[in-house]
Design a protein around this motif. Structure first.
Motif, PDB file in Angstrom:
ATOM      1  N   TYR A 182      51.844  31.817  96.558  1.00 40.72           N
ATOM      2  CA  TYR A 182      51.264  33.165  96.536  1.00 40.72           C
ATOM      3  C   TYR A 182      50.048  33.188  97.469  1.00 40.72           C
ATOM      4  O   TYR A 182      49.228  32.267  97.444  1.00 40.72           O
TER       5      TYR A 182
ATOM      6  N   THR B  95      57.021  37.045  88.858  1.00 42.64           N
ATOM      7  CA  THR B  95      56.040  36.079  88.366  1.00 42.64           C
ATOM      8  C   THR B  95      56.445  35.561  86.993  1.00 42.64           C
ATOM      9  O   THR B  95      56.355  34.354  86.717  1.00 42.64           O
TER      10      THR B  95
ATOM     11  N   SER C 135      57.768  31.594  86.251  1.00 46.12           N
ATOM     12  CA  SER C 135      56.973  30.806  85.299  1.00 46.12           C
ATOM     13  C   SER C 135      57.856  30.103  84.276  1.00 46.12           C
ATOM     14  O   SER C 135      57.424  29.122  83.653  1.00 46.12           O
TER      15      SER C 135
ATOM     16  N   LYS D 236      54.149  36.504  99.282  1.00 38.64           N
ATOM     17  CA  LYS D 236      54.759  35.482  98.435  1.00 38.64           C
ATOM     18  C   LYS D 236      55.825  34.779  99.256  1.00 38.64           C
ATOM     19  O   LYS D 236      56.600  35.422  99.967  1.00 38.64           O
TER      20      LYS D 236
ATOM     21  N   GLU E 160      56.671  42.593  91.271  1.00 38.48           N
ATOM     22  CA  GLU E 160      55.630  41.557  91.249  1.00 38.48           C
ATOM     23  C   GLU E 160      55.500  40.896  89.874  1.00 38.48           C
ATOM     24  O   GLU E 160      55.583  39.670  89.772  1.00 38.48           O
TER      25      GLU E 160
ATOM     26  N   THR F  43      52.297  33.998  81.020  1.00 39.79           N
ATOM     27  CA  THR F  43      52.985  32.981  81.820  1.00 39.79           C
ATOM     28  C   THR F  43      52.319  31.613  81.743  1.00 39.79           C
ATOM     29  O   THR F  43      52.936  30.602  82.085  1.00 39.79           O
TER      30      THR F  43
ATOM     31  N   THR G  13      46.653  40.759  86.588  1.00 44.14           N
ATOM     32  CA  THR G  13      46.787  39.318  86.791  1.00 44.14           C
ATOM     33  C   THR G  13      46.411  38.556  85.526  1.00 44.14           C
ATOM     34  O   THR G  13      47.103  37.619  85.121  1.00 44.14           O
TER      35      THR G  13
ATOM     36  N   GLU H 141      48.819  28.581  95.344  1.00 44.04           N
ATOM     37  CA  GLU H 141      48.126  29.764  95.829  1.00 44.04           C
ATOM     38  C   GLU H 141      47.283  29.365  97.036  1.00 44.04           C
ATOM     39  O   GLU H 141      46.668  28.301  97.035  1.00 44.04           O
TER      40      GLU H 141
ATOM     41  N   MET I  29      48.225  38.092  91.165  1.00 46.53           N
ATOM     42  CA  MET I  29      49.645  38.248  90.867  1.00 46.53           C
ATOM     43  C   MET I  29      50.286  39.350  91.697  1.00 46.53           C
ATOM     44  O   MET I  29      51.446  39.286  92.086  1.00 46.53           O
TER      45      MET I  29
ATOM     46  N   LEU J 287      46.950  32.121  88.186  1.00 49.10           N
ATOM     47  CA  LEU J 287      46.914  32.873  89.435  1.00 49.10           C
ATOM     48  C   LEU J 287      45.652  33.726  89.509  1.00 49.10           C
ATOM     49  O   LEU J 287      45.133  34.179  88.488  1.00 49.10           O
TER      50      LEU J 287
ATOM     51  N   SER K 236      49.176  39.052  82.935  1.00 51.04           N
ATOM     52  CA  SER K 236      50.325  38.245  83.328  1.00 51.04           C
ATOM     53  C   SER K 236      50.066  36.768  83.048  1.00 51.04           C
ATOM     54  O   SER K 236      50.924  36.073  82.476  1.00 51.04           O
TER      55      SER K 236
END
Length: 230
Positions: free
Chosen positions: A113, A181, A185, A157, A177, A145, A138, A193, A152, A149, A141
């Motif tokens: 990412y 993700t 995961s 990507k 997105e 996950t 993010t 990243e 996110m 990150l 998420s």
């Protein structure tokens, strides 16, 4: 390793030719450029028909389906070992492709990412609430996950092609997105990243994502982390 650059495109008449030229002149030599026009109505298609380059392949949707659907089409046509997503605007710099694909080429990553928020590179100052929204999405998420990150929602990507082709992409718009993700995961993958530049644009300049897409992203975070396995 050959790089497949997937460019979903919808109503980007003011930027698409400049962007494609920038991608053609990016530092990665072994590449293919797959543009998926998602039924543009502003003259973008006429601009795309001017492109004459053996590295560029253009696919035209016969109706507007959304960014996620355009990406799915592009991934299906990819022949390189690495797939990288590039928006058709000028917010992200193709000169930074080597940064994104280096961990994959070195065989230390399967997915990379590009983070707009972990970099000493240029970052245009635009919308405060967008930054807060990106941070919240993010964080939410990451909560599900268990990834750490920082961005996110980033466009940039990169994936090993066999990985992205193995995933059943269901979201047709910007829900791609959080969906992708969540799904990576759950796989045994090495995710990295890297910091990138960001030349954000305003709504006057053509930015399309809005608060409705933010609500959809929240829905997708719950949906694909809690209820959908593949």
């Amino acid at each position: 390793m050959k790089l497949s650059i997937i460019i979903p495109c919808f109503n980007e008449i003011n930027t698409v030719l400049k962007l494609v030229n920038s991608v053609i002149n990016s530092p990665v030599k072994d590449k293919e450029i797959i543009i998926v026009d998602d039924f543009s109505t502003d003259g973008t298609r006429d601009q795309l028909r001017k492109i004459n380059n053996e590295q560029v392949r253009i696919i035209y949707h016969d109706k507007n389906l959304g960014k996620g659907a355009a990406l799915k089409t592009g991934f299906n046509f990819a022949s390189g070992e690495i797939c990288l997503i590039q928006d058709a605007d000028l917010e992200y710099d193709p000169q930074e492709y080597p940064l994104l694909i280096e961990p994959i080429i070195k065989n230390i990553a399967d997915v990379v990412y590009g983070s707009r928020f972990q970099s000493g590179r240029p970052h245009r100052v635009v919308y405060f609430w967008h930054r807060i929204g990106n941070g919240f999405l993010t964080l939410l998420s990451n909560f599900f996950t268990d990834l750490n990150l920082s961005d996110m929602e980033t466009c940039y990507k990169a994936f090993r092609t066999e990985i992205i082709k193995s995933i059943n992409i269901q979201e047709k718009r910007f829900g791609f997105e959080p969906e992708i993700t969540a799904k990576i995961s759950k796989m045994d993958l090495r995710i990295y990243e890297v910091g990138i530049s960001y030349y954000g644009r305003t709504y006057k300049e053509g930015k399309k994502i809005n608060w409705k897409d933010g609500l959809r992203a929240i829905y997708c975070i719950f949906k694909y982390n809690l209820f959908i396995k593949k």
